[in-house]
Design a protein around this motif. Structure first.
Motif, PDB file in Angstrom:
ATOM      1  N   THR A  26      22.152  27.180  18.674  1.00 61.27           N
ATOM      2  CA  THR A  26      21.430  27.979  19.661  1.00 61.27           C
ATOM      3  C   THR A  26      20.425  28.898  18.977  1.00 61.27           C
ATOM      4  O   THR A  26      19.272  29.001  19.400  1.00 61.27           O
ATOM      5  CB  THR A  26      22.414  28.823  20.497  1.00 61.27           C
ATOM      6  OG1 THR A  26      23.358  27.949  21.114  1.00 61.27           O
ATOM      7  CG2 THR A  26      21.704  29.638  21.554  1.00 61.27           C
ATOM      8  N   ASN A  27      20.858  29.551  17.920  1.00 63.09           N
ATOM      9  CA  ASN A  27      19.962  30.474  17.225  1.00 63.09           C
ATOM     10  C   ASN A  27      18.831  29.745  16.508  1.00 63.09           C
ATOM     11  O   ASN A  27      17.705  30.254  16.448  1.00 63.09           O
ATOM     12  CB  ASN A  27      20.763  31.365  16.282  1.00 63.09           C
ATOM     13  CG  ASN A  27      21.559  32.384  17.064  1.00 63.09           C
ATOM     14  OD1 ASN A  27      21.152  32.831  18.132  1.00 63.09           O
ATOM     15  ND2 ASN A  27      22.728  32.740  16.555  1.00 63.09           N
ATOM     16  N   ARG A  28      19.092  28.554  16.016  1.00 60.90           N
ATOM     17  CA  ARG A  28      18.014  27.764  15.411  1.00 60.90           C
ATOM     18  C   ARG A  28      16.976  27.405  16.469  1.00 60.90           C
ATOM     19  O   ARG A  28      15.772  27.536  16.245  1.00 60.90           O
ATOM     20  CB  ARG A  28      18.568  26.496  14.773  1.00 60.90           C
ATOM     21  CG  ARG A  28      17.456  25.622  14.226  1.00 60.90           C
ATOM     22  CD  ARG A  28      17.924  24.378  13.560  1.00 60.90           C
ATOM     23  NE  ARG A  28      16.758  23.624  13.122  1.00 60.90           N
ATOM     24  CZ  ARG A  28      16.809  22.410  12.654  1.00 60.90           C
ATOM     25  NH1 ARG A  28      17.970  21.799  12.504  1.00 60.90           N
ATOM     26  NH2 ARG A  28      15.701  21.784  12.304  1.00 60.90           N
ATOM     27  N   ARG A  30      16.428  28.904  19.374  1.00 65.59           N
ATOM     28  CA  ARG A  30      15.719  30.116  19.806  1.00 65.59           C
ATOM     29  C   ARG A  30      14.683  30.543  18.774  1.00 65.59           C
ATOM     30  O   ARG A  30      13.572  30.930  19.127  1.00 65.59           O
ATOM     31  CB  ARG A  30      16.711  31.261  20.051  1.00 65.59           C
ATOM     32  CG  ARG A  30      17.351  31.209  21.404  1.00 65.59           C
ATOM     33  CD  ARG A  30      18.197  32.438  21.670  1.00 65.59           C
ATOM     34  NE  ARG A  30      18.460  32.519  23.097  1.00 65.59           N
ATOM     35  CZ  ARG A  30      18.686  33.632  23.754  1.00 65.59           C
ATOM     36  NH1 ARG A  30      18.701  34.783  23.131  1.00 65.59           N
ATOM     37  NH2 ARG A  30      18.909  33.612  25.045  1.00 65.59           N
ATOM     38  N   ASP A  42      15.860  37.289  20.770  1.00 63.73           N
ATOM     39  CA  ASP A  42      17.097  37.800  20.204  1.00 63.73           C
ATOM     40  C   ASP A  42      18.070  36.661  19.897  1.00 63.73           C
ATOM     41  O   ASP A  42      18.190  35.712  20.680  1.00 63.73           O
ATOM     42  CB  ASP A  42      17.776  38.765  21.185  1.00 63.73           C
ATOM     43  CG  ASP A  42      16.958  40.018  21.439  1.00 63.73           C
ATOM     44  OD1 ASP A  42      16.075  40.331  20.613  1.00 63.73           O
ATOM     45  OD2 ASP A  42      17.207  40.671  22.468  1.00 63.73           O
ATOM     46  N   PRO A  43      18.774  36.765  18.787  1.00 63.50           N
ATOM     47  CA  PRO A  43      19.798  35.754  18.495  1.00 63.50           C
ATOM     48  C   PRO A  43      20.990  35.919  19.424  1.00 63.50           C
ATOM     49  O   PRO A  43      21.186  36.955  20.063  1.00 63.50           O
ATOM     50  CB  PRO A  43      20.188  36.051  17.044  1.00 63.50           C
ATOM     51  CG  PRO A  43      19.832  37.484  16.842  1.00 63.50           C
ATOM     52  CD  PRO A  43      18.667  37.775  17.739  1.00 63.50           C
ATOM     53  N   THR A  45      25.154  35.851  19.977  1.00 60.62           N
ATOM     54  CA  THR A  45      26.402  36.087  19.257  1.00 60.62           C
ATOM     55  C   THR A  45      27.494  35.167  19.816  1.00 60.62           C
ATOM     56  O   THR A  45      27.366  34.648  20.933  1.00 60.62           O
ATOM     57  CB  THR A  45      26.875  37.546  19.407  1.00 60.62           C
ATOM     58  OG1 THR A  45      27.231  37.780  20.779  1.00 60.62           O
ATOM     59  CG2 THR A  45      25.793  38.533  18.965  1.00 60.62           C
ATOM     60  N   GLN A 142      22.247  29.182  26.271  1.00 58.26           N
ATOM     61  CA  GLN A 142      21.232  30.128  25.807  1.00 58.26           C
ATOM     62  C   GLN A 142      20.308  30.574  26.935  1.00 58.26           C
ATOM     63  O   GLN A 142      19.758  31.663  26.886  1.00 58.26           O
ATOM     64  CB  GLN A 142      20.464  29.576  24.613  1.00 58.26           C
ATOM     65  CG  GLN A 142      19.405  28.555  24.891  1.00 58.26           C
ATOM     66  CD  GLN A 142      18.070  29.191  25.160  1.00 58.26           C
ATOM     67  OE1 GLN A 142      17.733  30.258  24.640  1.00 58.26           O
ATOM     68  NE2 GLN A 142      17.287  28.550  25.998  1.00 58.26           N
TER      69      GLN A 142
END
Length: 160
Positions: A26-28, A30, A42-43, A45, A142
């Motif tokens: 998800t963070n990749r 985003r 924002d990342p 958690t 996300q």
């Protein structure tokens, strides 16, 4: 496939426990999309991911559909993989959309699924649907987590 309350509960636990795989993806996604659209995002958690999973499965009507899609993707395999490409894409896109919710988040979940699927690859020996499942979980959850500036403001199109 028979979906019972016990099956929904089992899939809920499995999806919840998948945070260590889904949150980095998800963070990749985003990060990549933020860079592409020149916006800080924002990342996510693990706690935010789990909260969305909890909320998703608390809605019984949504939970039964999510559980069925998760179960199908976990077991979906097609000899040679490529002939199954369409069905795992279809199921993955629908899972992302179902988790994301109503429009416009539903459509954004579907679109984000395709990007997440491109950057996700399953391990050798995994079912063909495994990477689509992770991509769908990342894309759908996300969309429900704050961090995108455009969805943290009042819409300029609301009619008073």
């Amino acid at each position: 496939m028979q979906v019972t309350k016990a099956v929904v509960e089992r899939e809920y636990e499995w999806v919840r426990d998948r945070a260590d795989e889904v949150v980095p993806l998800t963070n990749r996604v985003r990060g990549d999309l933020g860079e592409t659209f020149d916006i800080d995002v924002d990342p996510v958690t693990e706690q935010q991911y789990v909260a969305v999973v909890d909320e998703t499965f608390a809605d019984g009507d949504r939970a039964v559909n999510v559980a069925a899609l998760v179960g199908l993707l976990r077991d979906l395999d097609v000899e040679g993989d490529y002939p199954g490409f369409v069905v795992d894409e279809l199921l993955g896109r629908e899972l992302a959309a179902t988790i994301a919710g109503s429009q416009p988040l539903r459509m954004l979940g579907e679109a984000t699924f395709h990007y997440a699927d491109i950057v996700t690859h399953g391990d050798a020996g995994e079912a063909a649907g495994a990477d689509d499942l992770d991509a769908a979980l990342a894309a759908g959850t996300q969309e429900r987590i704050p961090g995108w500036g455009w969805n943290e403001r009042e819409s300029p199109f609301a009619v008073d």
